[in-house]
Design a protein around this motif. Structure first.
Motif, PDB file in Angstrom:
ATOM      1  N   VAL A   4       0.776  -1.173  -0.129  1.00  0.00           N
ATOM      2  CA  VAL A   4      -0.231  -0.090   0.151  1.00  0.00           C
ATOM      3  C   VAL A   4       0.808   1.374  -0.021  1.00  0.00           C
ATOM      4  O   VAL A   4       1.733   1.294   0.806  1.00  0.00           O
ATOM      5  CB  VAL A   4      -0.879   0.090   1.196  1.00  0.00           C
ATOM      6  CG1 VAL A   4      -1.759   1.241   1.042  1.00  0.00           C
ATOM      7  CG2 VAL A   4      -1.756  -1.183   1.163  1.00  0.00           C
ATOM      8  N   HIS A   8      -2.503   4.771  -3.000  1.00  0.00           N
ATOM      9  CA  HIS A   8      -3.917   4.246  -2.491  1.00  0.00           C
ATOM     10  C   HIS A   8      -4.594   5.080  -1.730  1.00  0.00           C
ATOM     11  O   HIS A   8      -5.853   5.130  -1.752  1.00  0.00           O
ATOM     12  CB  HIS A   8      -3.460   2.801  -1.779  1.00  0.00           C
ATOM     13  CG  HIS A   8      -2.740   1.690  -2.664  1.00  0.00           C
ATOM     14  ND1 HIS A   8      -1.370   1.749  -3.216  1.00  0.00           N
ATOM     15  CD2 HIS A   8      -3.295   0.738  -3.252  1.00  0.00           C
ATOM     16  CE1 HIS A   8      -1.161   0.817  -3.809  1.00  0.00           C
ATOM     17  NE2 HIS A   8      -2.371   0.160  -3.980  1.00  0.00           N
ATOM     18  N   TYR A   9      -3.839   5.762  -0.797  1.00  0.00           N
ATOM     19  CA  TYR A   9      -4.530   6.380   0.116  1.00  0.00           C
ATOM     20  C   TYR A   9      -5.310   7.779  -0.632  1.00  0.00           C
ATOM     21  O   TYR A   9      -6.262   8.324  -0.357  1.00  0.00           O
ATOM     22  CB  TYR A   9      -3.727   6.961   1.164  1.00  0.00           C
ATOM     23  CG  TYR A   9      -3.526   6.012   2.362  1.00  0.00           C
ATOM     24  CD1 TYR A   9      -4.581   5.601   3.324  1.00  0.00           C
ATOM     25  CD2 TYR A   9      -2.347   5.288   2.429  1.00  0.00           C
ATOM     26  CE1 TYR A   9      -4.409   4.651   4.341  1.00  0.00           C
ATOM     27  CE2 TYR A   9      -2.276   3.952   3.361  1.00  0.00           C
ATOM     28  CZ  TYR A   9      -3.036   3.850   4.328  1.00  0.00           C
ATOM     29  OH  TYR A   9      -3.091   3.029   5.135  1.00  0.00           O
ATOM     30  N   LEU A  46      -7.845  12.348   5.810  1.00  0.00           N
ATOM     31  CA  LEU A  46      -7.045  10.935   5.483  1.00  0.00           C
ATOM     32  C   LEU A  46      -6.141  11.298   4.766  1.00  0.00           C
ATOM     33  O   LEU A  46      -4.939  10.992   4.966  1.00  0.00           O
ATOM     34  CB  LEU A  46      -8.177  10.045   4.900  1.00  0.00           C
ATOM     35  CG  LEU A  46      -7.638   8.672   4.418  1.00  0.00           C
ATOM     36  CD1 LEU A  46      -6.959   7.988   5.635  1.00  0.00           C
ATOM     37  CD2 LEU A  46      -8.639   7.975   3.560  1.00  0.00           C
ATOM     38  N   VAL A  49      -3.257  12.946   6.869  1.00  0.00           N
ATOM     39  CA  VAL A  49      -2.770  11.798   7.806  1.00  0.00           C
ATOM     40  C   VAL A  49      -1.657  11.050   6.823  1.00  0.00           C
ATOM     41  O   VAL A  49      -0.532  10.816   7.269  1.00  0.00           O
ATOM     42  CB  VAL A  49      -3.799  11.045   8.683  1.00  0.00           C
ATOM     43  CG1 VAL A  49      -3.065   9.974   9.290  1.00  0.00           C
ATOM     44  CG2 VAL A  49      -4.410  11.972   9.582  1.00  0.00           C
ATOM     45  N   ALA A  50      -2.359  10.683   5.633  1.00  0.00           N
ATOM     46  CA  ALA A  50      -1.247  10.099   4.603  1.00  0.00           C
ATOM     47  C   ALA A  50      -0.297  10.668   4.042  1.00  0.00           C
ATOM     48  O   ALA A  50       0.925  10.038   4.254  1.00  0.00           O
ATOM     49  CB  ALA A  50      -2.329   9.469   3.517  1.00  0.00           C
ATOM     50  N   SER A  52       1.254  12.963   5.952  1.00  0.00           N
ATOM     51  CA  SER A  52       2.018  13.033   7.189  1.00  0.00           C
ATOM     52  C   SER A  52       2.979  11.886   7.200  1.00  0.00           C
ATOM     53  O   SER A  52       3.957  11.931   7.550  1.00  0.00           O
ATOM     54  CB  SER A  52       1.083  13.468   8.450  1.00  0.00           C
ATOM     55  OG  SER A  52       1.777  13.073   9.507  1.00  0.00           O
ATOM     56  N   ARG A  53       2.203  10.735   7.110  1.00  0.00           N
ATOM     57  CA  ARG A  53       2.911   9.518   7.141  1.00  0.00           C
ATOM     58  C   ARG A  53       3.922   9.214   6.216  1.00  0.00           C
ATOM     59  O   ARG A  53       5.150   8.864   6.492  1.00  0.00           O
ATOM     60  CB  ARG A  53       1.968   8.453   7.217  1.00  0.00           C
ATOM     61  CG  ARG A  53       2.611   6.785   6.899  1.00  0.00           C
ATOM     62  CD  ARG A  53       3.433   6.412   8.149  1.00  0.00           C
ATOM     63  NE  ARG A  53       3.758   5.065   7.804  1.00  0.00           N
ATOM     64  CZ  ARG A  53       4.878   5.059   7.296  1.00  0.00           C
ATOM     65  NH1 ARG A  53       5.777   6.030   6.542  1.00  0.00           N
ATOM     66  NH2 ARG A  53       5.526   3.676   7.088  1.00  0.00           N
ATOM     67  N   PHE A  54       3.692   9.523   4.792  1.00  0.00           N
ATOM     68  CA  PHE A  54       4.561   9.246   3.993  1.00  0.00           C
ATOM     69  C   PHE A  54       5.801  10.134   3.624  1.00  0.00           C
ATOM     70  O   PHE A  54       6.711  10.046   3.101  1.00  0.00           O
ATOM     71  CB  PHE A  54       3.733   8.923   2.528  1.00  0.00           C
ATOM     72  CG  PHE A  54       3.221   7.542   2.577  1.00  0.00           C
ATOM     73  CD1 PHE A  54       3.997   6.326   2.298  1.00  0.00           C
ATOM     74  CD2 PHE A  54       1.769   7.624   2.900  1.00  0.00           C
ATOM     75  CE1 PHE A  54       3.203   5.156   2.324  1.00  0.00           C
ATOM     76  CE2 PHE A  54       1.227   6.059   2.887  1.00  0.00           C
ATOM     77  CZ  PHE A  54       1.822   5.215   2.473  1.00  0.00           C
ATOM     78  N   ALA A  56       6.807  11.765   6.326  1.00  0.00           N
ATOM     79  CA  ALA A  56       7.330  11.707   7.901  1.00  0.00           C
ATOM     80  C   ALA A  56       7.565  13.379   8.534  1.00  0.00           C
ATOM     81  O   ALA A  56       8.493  13.625   8.915  1.00  0.00           O
ATOM     82  CB  ALA A  56       8.891  11.236   7.789  1.00  0.00           C
ATOM     83  N   ASP A  57       6.557  13.760   8.231  1.00  0.00           N
ATOM     84  CA  ASP A  57       6.080  15.194   8.692  1.00  0.00           C
ATOM     85  C   ASP A  57       5.001  15.283   9.679  1.00  0.00           C
ATOM     86  O   ASP A  57       3.779  15.204   9.298  1.00  0.00           O
ATOM     87  CB  ASP A  57       5.907  16.370   7.580  1.00  0.00           C
ATOM     88  CG  ASP A  57       5.914  17.757   7.919  1.00  0.00           C
ATOM     89  OD1 ASP A  57       6.069  17.716   9.309  1.00  0.00           O
ATOM     90  OD2 ASP A  57       5.978  18.502   7.116  1.00  0.00           O
ATOM     91  N   LEU A  58       5.029  15.568  10.848  1.00  0.00           N
ATOM     92  CA  LEU A  58       4.080  15.228  11.812  1.00  0.00           C
ATOM     93  C   LEU A  58       2.897  16.617  11.870  1.00  0.00           C
ATOM     94  O   LEU A  58       1.962  16.373  12.213  1.00  0.00           O
ATOM     95  CB  LEU A  58       4.500  15.471  13.389  1.00  0.00           C
ATOM     96  CG  LEU A  58       3.862  14.692  14.302  1.00  0.00           C
ATOM     97  CD1 LEU A  58       3.305  13.201  13.788  1.00  0.00           C
ATOM     98  CD2 LEU A  58       4.596  14.582  15.718  1.00  0.00           C
ATOM     99  N   SER A  59       3.343  17.593  11.011  1.00  0.00           N
ATOM    100  CA  SER A  59       2.348  18.948  10.835  1.00  0.00           C
ATOM    101  C   SER A  59       0.957  18.434  10.520  1.00  0.00           C
ATOM    102  O   SER A  59       0.068  19.039  10.657  1.00  0.00           O
ATOM    103  CB  SER A  59       3.016  19.909  10.019  1.00  0.00           C
ATOM    104  OG  SER A  59       4.177  20.302  10.366  1.00  0.00           O
ATOM    105  N   GLN A  61      -0.563  15.762  10.891  1.00  0.00           N
ATOM    106  CA  GLN A  61      -1.958  15.544  12.034  1.00  0.00           C
ATOM    107  C   GLN A  61      -2.183  16.655  12.911  1.00  0.00           C
ATOM    108  O   GLN A  61      -3.368  16.681  13.368  1.00  0.00           O
ATOM    109  CB  GLN A  61      -0.835  14.289  12.883  1.00  0.00           C
ATOM    110  CG  GLN A  61      -0.509  13.257  12.187  1.00  0.00           C
ATOM    111  CD  GLN A  61       0.024  12.174  13.083  1.00  0.00           C
ATOM    112  OE1 GLN A  61       0.083  12.148  14.415  1.00  0.00           O
ATOM    113  NE2 GLN A  61       0.863  11.077  12.616  1.00  0.00           N
TER     114      GLN A  61
END
Lengths: 102, 165
Positions: A4, A8-9, A46, A49-50, A52-54, A56-59, A61
């Protein structure tokens, strides 16, 4: 099906956003319109957050948290307006909401 | 754990379709609740446990309860509610929702970090500690503005919904 990825997101969020738009323009019940707006907001969350995850930046969230705040305020005021409007026209069908018509 | 993504993605899209196609607002609200829970599960998969918790408490908890209350308030009581409760699709949605929530709790207990495996992320990414650090350091002004917004919305909502304006 492969791993994934961000794509996909993005696709999932786009589909949910599209469903929200379809619900918003096709339904006549004001309550369902509200829920469609919530669906669109969730699709955007969504996506944030996706990313942010991919990336690697927390802003992203943190931004979702602010969207939660705005959504809560929007629902509170919107539903209050709806209740107030319902007292006048006794229906939630938006076709009957024409008191501002010139 | 790609199956995790696909299960909840299909669940979210299916519930979304149910939501916008349902005739009555109450099953529609149940579909929306299923979307919220499925998205909360996806947030866990995306290393955002705090956002997942907020999703459940704020959206599935506060906002949806408000919406359902207004639905109950505005619909004619009695026969409409009974009609909804006899509806088979409503029951199916309830079963899916229960399954989804159970899966979410089970996976949460098992430890989501084990599921997503090794990926190149900084230590503790998405943990409440790091989140709070960023939130109250870089976004303090935004936080205060948001609290003022909530206060204004609170006062406005009470004022608008009051009987005599």
């Amino acid at each position: 099906m492969g791993t994934v990825t961000l794509t996909h997101y993005i696709l999932l969020a786009s589909v949910l956003f599209g469903l929200g738009i379809i619900g918003f323009v096709t339904r006549r019940n004001a309550l369902i319109l509200f829920m469609s707006v919530e669906l669109m907001l969730n699709a955007v969350n969504l996506m944030l957050v996706a990313f942010s995850r991919f990336r690697a930046d927390l802003s992203g969230q943190v931004m979702v948290l602010f969207i939660y705040t705005v959504a809560a305020a929007e629902v509170a005021v919107g539903l209050a307006l709806l209740i107030s409007l319902f007292r006048h026209v006794r229906t939630v069908d938006i076709n009957n909401f024409n008191i501002l018509k010139g | 754990m790609d199956i995790y993504f696909w299960v909840f993605a299909v669940m979210a899209v299916g519930a979304g379709v149910f939501m916008i196609s349902s005739k009555d607002p109450l099953p529609s609200a149940l579909g929306l609740l299923t979307v919220f829970i499925a998205l909360a599960s996806l947030y866990l998969h995306l290393n955002a446990p705090l956002v997942a918790i907020f999703q459940v408490t704020i959206y599935a908890g506060a906002i949806l309860v408000l919406v359902v209350f207004v639905i109950m308030l505005l619909m004619t009581p009695g026969e409409r509610l009974g009609e909804v409760q006899r509806n088979v699709s409503y029951r199916i949605m309830g079963a899916i929702l229960g399954l989804c929530a159970t899966t979410l709790i089970g996976l949460g207990l098992k430890g989501v970090y084990d599921l997503v495996g090794e990926r190149s992320l900084p230590e503790g990414f998405g943990s409440p500690n790091q989140f709070g650090e960023l939130f109250f350091r870089n976004f303090l002004l935004h936080f205060e503005v948001a609290s003022v917004l909530l206060l204004v919305a609170l006062i406005g909502a009470i004022y608008i919904a009051k009987k005599k304006v």
